[in-house]
Design a protein around this motif. Structure first.
Motif, mmCIF file in Angstrom:
data_model
loop_
_atom_site.group_PDB
_atom_site.id
_atom_site.type_symbol
_atom_site.label_atom_id
_atom_site.label_comp_id
_atom_site.label_asym_id
_atom_site.label_seq_id
_atom_site.Cartn_x
_atom_site.Cartn_y
_atom_site.Cartn_z
ATOM 1 N N ALA A 216 18.317 -24.629 -34.280
ATOM 2 C CA ALA A 216 18.726 -24.019 -33.359
ATOM 3 C C ALA A 216 19.801 -23.096 -33.408
ATOM 4 O O ALA A 216 20.504 -22.191 -33.042
ATOM 5 C CB ALA A 216 18.993 -24.925 -32.138
ATOM 6 N N LEU A 217 20.764 -24.023 -34.445
ATOM 7 C CA LEU A 217 21.913 -23.386 -34.778
ATOM 8 C C LEU A 217 21.997 -22.424 -35.929
ATOM 9 O O LEU A 217 22.854 -21.530 -36.084
ATOM 10 C CB LEU A 217 22.974 -24.843 -35.515
ATOM 11 C CG LEU A 217 23.559 -25.706 -34.618
ATOM 12 C CD1 LEU A 217 24.065 -26.773 -35.460
ATOM 13 C CD2 LEU A 217 24.363 -25.085 -33.461
ATOM 14 N N SER A 218 20.956 -22.539 -36.812
ATOM 15 C CA SER A 218 21.010 -21.429 -37.714
ATOM 16 C C SER A 218 20.092 -20.020 -37.442
ATOM 17 O O SER A 218 20.239 -19.050 -37.977
ATOM 18 C CB SER A 218 20.226 -21.850 -39.088
ATOM 19 O OG SER A 218 18.998 -22.606 -38.691
ATOM 20 N N LEU A 219 19.388 -20.227 -36.321
ATOM 21 C CA LEU A 219 18.734 -19.054 -35.927
ATOM 22 C C LEU A 219 19.106 -18.399 -34.562
ATOM 23 O O LEU A 219 19.209 -19.090 -33.761
ATOM 24 C CB LEU A 219 17.137 -19.346 -35.757
ATOM 25 C CG LEU A 219 16.128 -19.875 -37.009
ATOM 26 C CD1 LEU A 219 14.952 -20.222 -36.740
ATOM 27 C CD2 LEU A 219 16.283 -18.726 -38.183
ATOM 28 N N ASP A 220 19.467 -17.155 -34.602
ATOM 29 C CA ASP A 220 20.065 -16.494 -33.618
ATOM 30 C C ASP A 220 18.735 -15.786 -32.698
ATOM 31 O O ASP A 220 18.568 -14.612 -32.789
ATOM 32 C CB ASP A 220 21.056 -15.622 -34.072
ATOM 33 C CG ASP A 220 21.696 -14.802 -32.858
ATOM 34 O OD1 ASP A 220 21.424 -15.407 -31.621
ATOM 35 O OD2 ASP A 220 22.158 -13.914 -32.907
ATOM 36 N N ASP A 221 18.224 -16.701 -32.100
ATOM 37 C CA ASP A 221 16.917 -16.393 -31.341
ATOM 38 C C ASP A 221 16.961 -17.108 -30.112
ATOM 39 O O ASP A 221 16.537 -18.538 -30.199
ATOM 40 C CB ASP A 221 15.266 -16.436 -32.106
ATOM 41 C CG ASP A 221 14.310 -15.940 -31.391
ATOM 42 O OD1 ASP A 221 14.216 -14.773 -31.182
ATOM 43 O OD2 ASP A 221 13.701 -16.640 -31.054
ATOM 44 N N ALA A 222 16.742 -16.631 -28.961
ATOM 45 C CA ALA A 222 16.821 -17.352 -27.681
ATOM 46 C C ALA A 222 15.413 -17.950 -27.616
ATOM 47 O O ALA A 222 15.523 -19.336 -27.318
ATOM 48 C CB ALA A 222 16.918 -16.622 -26.611
ATOM 49 N N GLY A 223 14.545 -17.566 -27.819
ATOM 50 C CA GLY A 223 13.086 -18.587 -27.735
ATOM 51 C C GLY A 223 13.114 -19.706 -28.865
ATOM 52 O O GLY A 223 12.760 -20.697 -28.504
ATOM 53 N N THR A 224 13.628 -19.572 -29.908
ATOM 54 C CA THR A 224 13.513 -20.597 -30.879
ATOM 55 C C THR A 224 14.349 -21.482 -30.333
ATOM 56 O O THR A 224 14.145 -22.894 -30.278
ATOM 57 C CB THR A 224 13.742 -19.965 -32.374
ATOM 58 O OG1 THR A 224 12.963 -18.933 -32.706
ATOM 59 C CG2 THR A 224 13.605 -21.021 -33.351
ATOM 60 N N THR A 225 15.603 -21.019 -30.050
ATOM 61 C CA THR A 225 16.349 -22.177 -29.699
ATOM 62 C C THR A 225 15.931 -23.075 -28.265
ATOM 63 O O THR A 225 16.088 -24.082 -28.246
ATOM 64 C CB THR A 225 17.784 -21.582 -29.226
ATOM 65 O OG1 THR A 225 18.428 -20.888 -30.381
ATOM 66 C CG2 THR A 225 18.931 -22.512 -28.727
ATOM 67 N N ARG A 226 15.311 -22.164 -27.446
ATOM 68 C CA ARG A 226 14.787 -22.780 -26.187
ATOM 69 C C ARG A 226 13.778 -23.924 -26.621
ATOM 70 O O ARG A 226 13.888 -25.055 -26.336
ATOM 71 C CB ARG A 226 14.210 -21.688 -25.309
ATOM 72 C CG ARG A 226 13.706 -22.400 -24.004
ATOM 73 C CD ARG A 226 13.218 -21.235 -23.080
ATOM 74 N NE ARG A 226 14.259 -20.319 -22.892
ATOM 75 C CZ ARG A 226 14.298 -19.022 -23.277
ATOM 76 N NH1 ARG A 226 13.340 -18.788 -23.962
ATOM 77 N NH2 ARG A 226 15.121 -18.543 -22.861
ATOM 78 N N GLU A 227 12.815 -23.651 -27.509
ATOM 79 C CA GLU A 227 11.666 -24.566 -28.095
ATOM 80 C C GLU A 227 12.623 -25.566 -28.878
ATOM 81 O O GLU A 227 11.884 -27.017 -28.591
ATOM 82 C CB GLU A 227 10.865 -23.712 -28.976
ATOM 83 C CG GLU A 227 10.120 -22.795 -28.354
ATOM 84 C CD GLU A 227 9.266 -22.125 -29.418
ATOM 85 O OE1 GLU A 227 9.200 -22.389 -30.642
ATOM 86 O OE2 GLU A 227 8.219 -21.082 -29.029
ATOM 87 N N ALA A 228 13.524 -25.471 -29.498
ATOM 88 C CA ALA A 228 14.142 -26.471 -30.328
ATOM 89 C C ALA A 228 14.733 -27.452 -29.379
ATOM 90 O O ALA A 228 14.791 -28.693 -29.541
ATOM 91 C CB ALA A 228 15.151 -25.850 -31.328
ATOM 92 N N LEU A 229 15.524 -26.983 -28.347
ATOM 93 C CA LEU A 229 16.214 -27.751 -27.389
ATOM 94 C C LEU A 229 15.035 -28.588 -26.405
ATOM 95 O O LEU A 229 15.279 -29.794 -26.376
ATOM 96 C CB LEU A 229 17.091 -26.940 -26.359
ATOM 97 C CG LEU A 229 18.254 -26.296 -26.983
ATOM 98 C CD1 LEU A 229 18.886 -25.513 -25.942
ATOM 99 C CD2 LEU A 229 19.330 -27.391 -27.345
ATOM 100 N N ALA A 230 13.899 -28.188 -26.364
ATOM 101 C CA ALA A 230 12.876 -28.814 -25.660
ATOM 102 C C ALA A 230 12.401 -29.987 -26.411
ATOM 103 O O ALA A 230 12.320 -31.262 -26.052
ATOM 104 C CB ALA A 230 11.661 -27.896 -25.174
ATOM 105 N N VAL A 231 12.271 -29.679 -27.914
ATOM 106 C CA VAL A 231 11.904 -30.809 -28.699
ATOM 107 C C VAL A 231 13.198 -31.871 -28.610
ATOM 108 O O VAL A 231 12.457 -33.089 -28.843
ATOM 109 C CB VAL A 231 11.503 -30.247 -30.228
ATOM 110 C CG1 VAL A 231 11.127 -31.270 -31.154
ATOM 111 C CG2 VAL A 231 10.448 -29.378 -29.882
#
Length: 390
Positions: A216-231
């Motif tokens: 989540a910190l290394s990728l500037d992508d909202a979708g990826t960050t949302r999935e990472a936060l869900a996990v």
């Protein structure tokens, strides 16, 4: 340096002084056990009884420090007393020297003195009676028995009781020491078990949280960050639940499981689902049937730790989990893709392999972990106790 003699006990000094004063008082009053006309009285000096009395009293301070020397000197003094008018106090002090020689002397003296006094009692009674052909000669043996054998036997009896009490005390101390050692070992074993349980429960969740927070910190992508936060949230909630379960186990009284139940192999599906949510491609092949609770817990934890290690170290590819029951044993096998030289995505302490090996060893099983070609294979064989359901 010259060897100094130990100081006499204060009670022994009191006995010596009291005996000497009592003997002098009886002598001053003219109280003697033998009249002057007795044929055995060879020393008719009025002060004659005071000499053996003084020597015997002087032996009393030696009754604990030098009991053998005190008895030998006292015997000589008593022999001298028999040719004088005599003193009852000298005889009484001598009986105390015999008693002390058995009680405080060496083990050899404690064994020999009662036998010697017993033989003297028999000989002193039988020989005069046979020579004089008079049954009254037996009274000499009785006198020797009263003066020598009785105190020697009493000393031996008291010494036996004292030695038995000391042996009982030593046994009690040894038992207490062994109990303390057992308690310390039990505490250590419980700490190791708790550490292993805590590691197996939490390590997987924290590893998934670390991996996805990094993504989540290394990728500037909202979708990826949302999935990472869900996990991250899912693993945080699951880790908190596991911590509460462990606290429940610790709080429950022995023999009461309540709601803090151990994980079972029926929960492997949920465990695999969490691993898939963490980014692993996992397949599960469980053909184990019903197994005993200790084996079930160990197998679950081994699979859990293996998936945690795969999450940290495995290369891209499929992770295979298989459980099979063969010949009274449960075989657990977890294989994951492996490429030598790859650095772990999350730092590890190395305690996971140790914990899995300990779990297998506690059940009398075997554990192996290592590279096999392009795979890292974890294999544990856990024996099932006799009589468990198939």
């Amino acid at each position: 340096m010259p060897r100094t003699l130990p100081r006499p006990h204060r009670d022994d000094l009191r006995i010596a002084v009291g005996g000497l004063l009592g003997g002098v008082l009886l002598w001053a009053l003219g109280i003697h056990p033998r009249p002057a006309s007795d044929s055995l009285v060879l020393w008719h000096a009025p002060w004659g009884p005071l000499v053996p009395l003084a020597v015997t009293a002087a032996c009393e301070p030696l009754r604990r420090t030098r009991p053998r020397a005190g008895l030998l000197i006292g015997t000589a003094a008593l022999t001298l007393d028999t040719v004088t008018l005599g003193s009852i106090v000298t005889v009484v002090l001598y009986t105390d020297l015999v008693y002390a020689a058995v009680l405080y002397g060496t083990p050899a003296s404690a064994r020999r003195i009662p036998w010697i006094t017993g033989m003297l009692t028999v000989v002193g009674g039988v020989v005069p009676a046979a020579l004089w052909r008079d049954p009254q000669g037996l009274l000499i043996g009785v006198g020797i028995g009263v003066v020598a054998l009785a105190p020697a036997a009493t000393g031996a009896l008291v010494r036996d009781h004292r030695d038995a009490a000391e042996a009982a005390r030593l046994r009690a101390e040894q038992t207490a020491l062994l109990a303390e050692m057992d308690r310390a070992q039990a505490v250590t074993a419980e700490r190791v078990r708790m550490a292993r349980e805590l590691h197996d429960m939490i390590a997987g969740h924290l590893s998934a949280i670390a991996l996805h927070s990094t993504a989540a910190l290394s990728l500037d992508d909202a979708g990826t960050t949302r999935e990472a936060l869900a996990v991250i949230r899912e693993n945080s909630v699951a880790g908190l639940a596991e911590m509460r379960r462990l606290i429940g186990i610790l709080r429950d009284a022995p023999g009461h499981r309540g709601s803090a139940v151990s994980p079972t192999l029926d929960g492997l599906g949920a465990l695999v689902d969490r691993a898939r949510a963490g980014g692993l491609d996992v397949t599960l092949d469980a053909g184990h049937g019903e197994v005993p609770v200790p084996v079930e817990l160990a197998a679950y934890r081994i699979v859990q730790e293996s998936l945690t290690n795969a999450l940290k170290h495995a290369a891209q590819g499929r992770v295979r989990v298989a459980l099979r029951r063969r010949d009274g044993r449960l075989e657990v096998r977890v294989s994951s893709p492996y490429r030598p030289g790859d650095s772990p995505r999350v730092p590890g302490s190395g305690t996971g392999l140790t914990g899995m090996r300990e779990r297998a060893a506690l059940l009398g099983g075997t554990f192996e972990a290592g590279a096999s070609g392009t795979s890292w294979v974890v294999r544990a064989v856990l024996p099932l106790t006799e009589g468990d359901p198939a």
